[in-house]
Design a protein around this motif. Structure first.
Motif, PDB file in Angstrom:
ATOM      1  N   CYS A  32       1.056  -1.251   0.042  1.00 13.12           N
ATOM      2  CA  CYS A  32       0.050   0.056   0.098  1.00 13.12           C
ATOM      3  C   CYS A  32       1.021   1.111   0.022  1.00 13.12           C
ATOM      4  O   CYS A  32       1.435   1.491   1.060  1.00 13.12           O
ATOM      5  CB  CYS A  32      -0.981   0.006   1.163  1.00 13.12           C
ATOM      6  SG  CYS A  32      -2.012  -1.272   1.308  1.00 13.12           S
ATOM      7  N   GLU A  34      -0.019   4.588  -0.171  1.00 11.18           N
ATOM      8  CA  GLU A  34      -0.425   5.704   0.551  1.00 11.18           C
ATOM      9  C   GLU A  34      -0.004   5.396   2.022  1.00 11.18           C
ATOM     10  O   GLU A  34       0.746   6.426   2.530  1.00 11.18           O
ATOM     11  CB  GLU A  34      -1.897   5.743   0.561  1.00 11.18           C
ATOM     12  CG  GLU A  34      -2.355   6.146  -0.994  1.00 11.18           C
ATOM     13  CD  GLU A  34      -2.708   4.927  -1.765  1.00 11.18           C
ATOM     14  OE1 GLU A  34      -2.929   3.738  -1.138  1.00 11.18           O
ATOM     15  OE2 GLU A  34      -2.428   5.062  -3.041  1.00 11.18           O
ATOM     16  N   ALA A  35      -0.006   4.363   2.706  1.00 15.24           N
ATOM     17  CA  ALA A  35       0.376   3.855   4.056  1.00 15.24           C
ATOM     18  C   ALA A  35       1.921   3.719   4.225  1.00 15.24           C
ATOM     19  O   ALA A  35       2.310   3.532   5.306  1.00 15.24           O
ATOM     20  CB  ALA A  35      -0.686   3.007   4.629  1.00 15.24           C
ATOM     21  N   GLN A  37       3.093   0.713   3.689  1.00 14.51           N
ATOM     22  CA  GLN A  37       3.285  -0.528   4.316  1.00 14.51           C
ATOM     23  C   GLN A  37       2.798  -1.903   3.557  1.00 14.51           C
ATOM     24  O   GLN A  37       2.387  -1.826   2.552  1.00 14.51           O
ATOM     25  CB  GLN A  37       2.298  -0.450   5.610  1.00 14.51           C
ATOM     26  CG  GLN A  37       0.841  -0.600   5.205  1.00 14.51           C
ATOM     27  CD  GLN A  37       0.033  -0.467   6.364  1.00 14.51           C
ATOM     28  OE1 GLN A  37       0.351  -0.368   7.557  1.00 14.51           O
ATOM     29  NE2 GLN A  37      -1.263  -0.268   6.418  1.00 14.51           N
TER      30      GLN A  37
END
Length: 123
Positions: A32, A34-35, A37
């Motif tokens: 991911c 955006e995060a 992670q």
């Protein structure tokens, strides 16, 4: 879906799921952006366990888990300790090869003629 808190508990749960139903077990990894992670997921269509990797220290353990699943899927019988030992031996071998390569480069630099001492200073 269950998100586990530690990588150790995730590895244990993933191994348990695989041992119970090796033919229907799936292991997925999703990044991911955006995060920032990685989400690991193991399922056998009955049970799903997941783990969010946000810490870079856990990424080495993810590599070991990937090697474990690759080994599990390609071999009929397995021993987790053998897989971990094999991975450790491969890492040590890589480190030795890199050290030898550095030594060879340093020896080559020492054995090359310097091409002169540079410009002479005027008095």
């Amino acid at each position: 879906m269950v998100f586990l808190n530690s990588i150790d508990s995730f590895v244990e749960a993933a191994e348990k799921i695989y041992e119970e139903s090796p033919n229907s077990t799936r292991y997925t990894m999703k990044f991911c952006r955006e995060a920032c992670q990685v989400i690991l997921r193991v399922t056998d269509n009955k049970t799903v366990v997941s783990y969010k990797v946000a810490d870079t220290a856990d990424l080495r353990r993810v590599e070991k888990l990937n090697a474990l699943f690759l080994h599990l899927c390609s071999e009929r019988s397995y021993d987790v300790d053998e897989v971990v030992d094999y991975n450790r031996q491969q890492q040590e071998l890589q480190q030795q090869l890199q050290a030898e390569k550095k030594q060879q480069q340093q020896q080559q630099k020492r054995s090359q003629p310097s091409g002169g001492q540079g410009k002479k200073k005027k008095k």
